[in-house]
Design a protein around this motif. Structure first.
Motif, PDB file in Angstrom:
ATOM      1  N   THR A 179      -9.963  14.243  15.400  1.00 28.75           N
ATOM      2  CA  THR A 179      -9.362  13.632  14.215  1.00 28.75           C
ATOM      3  C   THR A 179      -8.095  14.382  13.829  1.00 28.75           C
ATOM      4  O   THR A 179      -8.075  15.612  13.804  1.00 28.75           O
ATOM      5  N   THR A 180      -7.034  13.624  13.540  1.00 29.18           N
ATOM      6  CA  THR A 180      -5.757  14.210  13.171  1.00 29.18           C
ATOM      7  C   THR A 180      -5.286  13.631  11.848  1.00 29.18           C
ATOM      8  O   THR A 180      -5.294  12.415  11.663  1.00 29.18           O
ATOM      9  N   GLU A 181      -4.881  14.510  10.935  1.00 25.11           N
ATOM     10  CA  GLU A 181      -4.271  14.076   9.690  1.00 25.11           C
ATOM     11  C   GLU A 181      -2.762  13.960   9.918  1.00 25.11           C
ATOM     12  O   GLU A 181      -2.117  14.898  10.389  1.00 25.11           O
ATOM     13  N   VAL A 182      -2.215  12.806   9.598  1.00 24.64           N
ATOM     14  CA  VAL A 182      -0.780  12.559   9.776  1.00 24.64           C
ATOM     15  C   VAL A 182      -0.125  12.544   8.397  1.00 24.64           C
ATOM     16  O   VAL A 182      -0.539  11.786   7.518  1.00 24.64           O
ATOM     17  N   ALA A 183       0.879  13.359   8.223  1.00 29.61           N
ATOM     18  CA  ALA A 183       1.581  13.389   6.942  1.00 29.61           C
ATOM     19  C   ALA A 183       2.247  12.039   6.691  1.00 29.61           C
ATOM     20  O   ALA A 183       2.876  11.478   7.598  1.00 29.61           O
ATOM     21  N   PRO A 184       2.106  11.478   5.473  1.00 30.97           N
ATOM     22  CA  PRO A 184       2.741  10.182   5.195  1.00 30.97           C
ATOM     23  C   PRO A 184       4.231  10.177   5.507  1.00 30.97           C
ATOM     24  O   PRO A 184       4.771   9.173   5.988  1.00 30.97           O
ATOM     25  N   GLY A 185       4.917  11.303   5.288  1.00 32.68           N
ATOM     26  CA  GLY A 185       6.334  11.371   5.608  1.00 32.68           C
ATOM     27  C   GLY A 185       6.595  11.236   7.091  1.00 32.68           C
ATOM     28  O   GLY A 185       7.535  10.556   7.516  1.00 32.68           O
ATOM     29  N   ALA A 186       5.748  11.876   7.918  1.00 36.94           N
ATOM     30  CA  ALA A 186       5.888  11.759   9.371  1.00 36.94           C
ATOM     31  C   ALA A 186       5.603  10.330   9.820  1.00 36.94           C
ATOM     32  O   ALA A 186       6.256   9.812  10.736  1.00 36.94           O
ATOM     33  N   TYR A 187       4.653   9.695   9.173  1.00 33.63           N
ATOM     34  CA  TYR A 187       4.324   8.304   9.493  1.00 33.63           C
ATOM     35  C   TYR A 187       5.526   7.393   9.245  1.00 33.63           C
ATOM     36  O   TYR A 187       5.866   6.555  10.090  1.00 33.63           O
ATOM     37  N   THR A 188       6.170   7.538   8.094  1.00 29.31           N
ATOM     38  CA  THR A 188       7.281   6.644   7.766  1.00 29.31           C
ATOM     39  C   THR A 188       8.488   6.867   8.671  1.00 29.31           C
ATOM     40  O   THR A 188       9.258   5.935   8.932  1.00 29.31           O
ATOM     41  N   LEU A 189       8.659   8.077   9.181  1.00 28.05           N
ATOM     42  CA  LEU A 189       9.804   8.379  10.042  1.00 28.05           C
ATOM     43  C   LEU A 189       9.565   8.002  11.500  1.00 28.05           C
ATOM     44  O   LEU A 189      10.516   7.882  12.279  1.00 28.05           O
ATOM     45  N   ALA A 190       8.298   7.838  11.890  1.00 25.84           N
ATOM     46  CA  ALA A 190       7.964   7.525  13.279  1.00 25.84           C
ATOM     47  C   ALA A 190       8.223   6.047  13.579  1.00 25.84           C
ATOM     48  O   ALA A 190       8.349   5.219  12.674  1.00 25.84           O
ATOM     49  N   SER A 191       8.298   5.743  14.864  1.00 31.85           N
ATOM     50  CA  SER A 191       8.441   4.361  15.323  1.00 31.85           C
ATOM     51  C   SER A 191       7.314   4.044  16.293  1.00 31.85           C
ATOM     52  O   SER A 191       6.800   4.942  16.970  1.00 31.85           O
ATOM     53  N   PRO A 192       6.915   2.780  16.389  1.00 31.83           N
ATOM     54  CA  PRO A 192       5.915   2.424  17.399  1.00 31.83           C
ATOM     55  C   PRO A 192       6.469   2.677  18.799  1.00 31.83           C
ATOM     56  O   PRO A 192       7.686   2.668  19.008  1.00 31.83           O
ATOM     57  N   ASP A 193       5.585   2.902  19.740  1.00 32.79           N
ATOM     58  CA  ASP A 193       6.011   3.022  21.122  1.00 32.79           C
ATOM     59  C   ASP A 193       6.693   1.722  21.534  1.00 32.79           C
ATOM     60  O   ASP A 193       6.251   0.634  21.133  1.00 32.79           O
ATOM     61  N   PRO A 194       7.769   1.777  22.327  1.00 30.95           N
ATOM     62  CA  PRO A 194       8.477   0.542  22.697  1.00 30.95           C
ATOM     63  C   PRO A 194       7.634  -0.442  23.503  1.00 30.95           C
ATOM     64  O   PRO A 194       7.979  -1.621  23.580  1.00 30.95           O
ATOM     65  N   LEU A 195       6.526   0.015  24.085  1.00 32.02           N
ATOM     66  CA  LEU A 195       5.652  -0.890  24.843  1.00 32.02           C
ATOM     67  C   LEU A 195       4.475  -1.396  24.017  1.00 32.02           C
ATOM     68  O   LEU A 195       3.635  -2.136  24.535  1.00 32.02           O
ATOM     69  N   ALA A 196       4.386  -0.999  22.746  1.00 36.24           N
ATOM     70  CA  ALA A 196       3.186  -1.283  21.950  1.00 36.24           C
ATOM     71  C   ALA A 196       2.842  -2.772  21.919  1.00 36.24           C
ATOM     72  O   ALA A 196       1.680  -3.152  22.100  1.00 36.24           O
ATOM     73  N   LEU A 242       0.854  -1.179   0.000  1.00 33.66           N
ATOM     74  CA  LEU A 242       0.000   0.000   0.000  1.00 33.66           C
ATOM     75  C   LEU A 242       0.895   1.235   0.000  1.00 33.66           C
ATOM     76  O   LEU A 242       1.592   1.503   0.988  1.00 33.66           O
ATOM     77  N   ASP A 243       0.890   1.968  -1.104  1.00 32.88           N
ATOM     78  CA  ASP A 243       1.655   3.211  -1.192  1.00 32.88           C
ATOM     79  C   ASP A 243       0.771   4.341  -0.670  1.00 32.88           C
ATOM     80  O   ASP A 243      -0.195   4.752  -1.321  1.00 32.88           O
ATOM     81  N   LEU A 244       1.112   4.849   0.506  1.00 30.06           N
ATOM     82  CA  LEU A 244       0.243   5.772   1.224  1.00 30.06           C
ATOM     83  C   LEU A 244       0.174   7.153   0.595  1.00 30.06           C
ATOM     84  O   LEU A 244       1.168   7.714   0.150  1.00 30.06           O
ATOM     85  N   THR A 245      -1.048   7.675   0.617  1.00 31.88           N
ATOM     86  CA  THR A 245      -1.264   9.080   0.244  1.00 31.88           C
ATOM     87  C   THR A 245      -1.923   9.858   1.373  1.00 31.88           C
ATOM     88  O   THR A 245      -1.846  11.086   1.406  1.00 31.88           O
ATOM     89  N   ARG A 246      -2.557   9.158   2.322  1.00 33.27           N
ATOM     90  CA  ARG A 246      -3.241   9.834   3.412  1.00 33.27           C
ATOM     91  C   ARG A 246      -3.317   8.919   4.627  1.00 33.27           C
ATOM     92  O   ARG A 246      -3.579   7.720   4.496  1.00 33.27           O
ATOM     93  N   VAL A 247      -3.090   9.503   5.809  1.00 32.82           N
ATOM     94  CA  VAL A 247      -3.174   8.771   7.071  1.00 32.82           C
ATOM     95  C   VAL A 247      -4.010   9.588   8.044  1.00 32.82           C
ATOM     96  O   VAL A 247      -3.730  10.769   8.271  1.00 32.82           O
ATOM     97  N   THR A 248      -5.040   8.978   8.616  1.00 35.63           N
ATOM     98  CA  THR A 248      -5.941   9.679   9.529  1.00 35.63           C
ATOM     99  C   THR A 248      -6.059   8.908  10.835  1.00 35.63           C
ATOM    100  O   THR A 248      -6.245   7.686  10.836  1.00 35.63           O
ATOM    101  N   LEU A 249      -5.947   9.638  11.946  1.00 40.31           N
ATOM    102  CA  LEU A 249      -6.094   9.060  13.281  1.00 40.31           C
ATOM    103  C   LEU A 249      -7.289   9.702  13.960  1.00 40.31           C
ATOM    104  O   LEU A 249      -7.382  10.927  14.046  1.00 40.31           O
ATOM    105  N   ARG A 250      -8.204   8.877  14.469  1.00 37.77           N
ATOM    106  CA  ARG A 250      -9.359   9.372  15.216  1.00 37.77           C
ATOM    107  C   ARG A 250      -9.318   8.800  16.619  1.00 37.77           C
ATOM    108  O   ARG A 250      -9.246   7.591  16.802  1.00 37.77           O
ATOM    109  N   THR A 251      -9.366   9.695  17.601  1.00 33.23           N
ATOM    110  CA  THR A 251      -9.404   9.292  19.006  1.00 33.23           C
ATOM    111  C   THR A 251     -10.507  10.083  19.697  1.00 33.23           C
ATOM    112  O   THR A 251     -11.222  10.863  19.056  1.00 33.23           O
ATOM    113  N   GLY A 252     -10.612   9.903  21.012  1.00 28.75           N
ATOM    114  CA  GLY A 252     -11.611  10.651  21.760  1.00 28.75           C
ATOM    115  C   GLY A 252     -11.360  12.138  21.767  1.00 28.75           C
ATOM    116  O   GLY A 252     -12.253  12.920  22.106  1.00 28.75           O
ATOM    117  N   THR A 253     -10.147  12.550  21.395  1.00 29.96           N
ATOM    118  CA  THR A 253      -9.828  13.981  21.378  1.00 29.96           C
ATOM    119  C   THR A 253     -10.097  14.630  20.035  1.00 29.96           C
ATOM    120  O   THR A 253      -9.992  15.840  19.912  1.00 29.96           O
TER     121      THR A 253
END
Length: 237
Positions: free
Chosen positions: A127-144, A114-125
């Protein structure tokens, strides 16, 4: 009632939250041309968050993919993050990833990237749009990957500790709590859901230091309970 994290307290970025949801997800939904397919254990997450789907053979999905253009097809992947403990309103987050689905290896329809063009996160706080570049550079939390085991162990084996953690909020927590259960844990904090006769609020207790693994997380919980009351940082809603 839902939590609104305080910007003054350390917390995961939205990109880290998305990567954490994907890291522990066992299932997802794939939508193609208005049709949705539920996939269980049929995906992998590679380097830089690359999502690869491994659709089962001889299913309507494989027939659908066989009829798709050779260059790929627009698709959306949806994931739901559910708290592992039996509390109210267990959905913690929803993630939607949109992009183009194409063979991971040319000519091999058994694995699709899946070649990403859009990433969306919805929580109780919200909806947040996450830039695909920020997504690829991020890492999961070490406790995930260990979070579910940590939370269920805390709830099942140490309900007394949960009560003691709630007590740390003192007068800042409204009266009338009928039950409290662990909701979430990351390297920065543990979050408890405090339930009332009607509604609930979430209490986030910041660790004295970052927890880089499960053993450290257990130590941080114990340190929360033994540290001076004035040293605790928490957020509740």
């Amino acid at each position: 009632m839902s939590a609104v994290p305080s910007p003054a307290l350390p917390q995961q970025t939205a990109a880290e939250q998305v990567r954490s949801v994907l890291a522990r997800a066992l299932s997802l939904s794939l939508t193609l041309d208005g049709r949705t397919y539920d996939l269980l254990g049929a995906h992998t997450i590679g380097a830089r968050g690359r999502i690869t789907l491994h659709p089962p053979a001889d299913t309507p999905l494989t027939d659908h993919l066989a009829a798709s253009p050779a260059g790929g097809v627009e698709a959306r992947v949806d994931l739901t993050d559910i708290a592992p403990t039996a509390l109210r309103d267990r959905v913690r987050a929803r993630v939607a990833l949109t992009g183009r689905l194409a063979p991971a290896t040319p000519g091999d329809p058994g694995s699709l990237r899946l070649d990403l063009t859009r990433v969306t996160l919805r929580t109780g706080t919200g909806t947040t749009e996450v830039a695909p570049g920020a997504y690829t550079l991020a890492s999961p939390d070490p406790l995930a990957l260990e979070e579910a085991a940590l939370l269920t162990h805390l709830a099942d084996a140490h309900p007394d500790l949960v009560s003691d953690l709630v007590f740390l909020a003192g007068s800042r927590l409204p009266h009338g709590v009928v039950r409290a259960l662990p909701l979430a844990m990351d390297r920065h904090a543990v979050t408890l859901r405090c339930e009332y006769g009607e509604g609930h609020c979430d209490l986030r207790l910041l660790f004295p230091a970052e927890a880089r693994d499960a053993a450290a997380a257990g130590d941080m919980v114990r340190r929360l309970l033994t540290a001076p009351r004035c040293a605790h940082h928490h957020d509740h809603h």
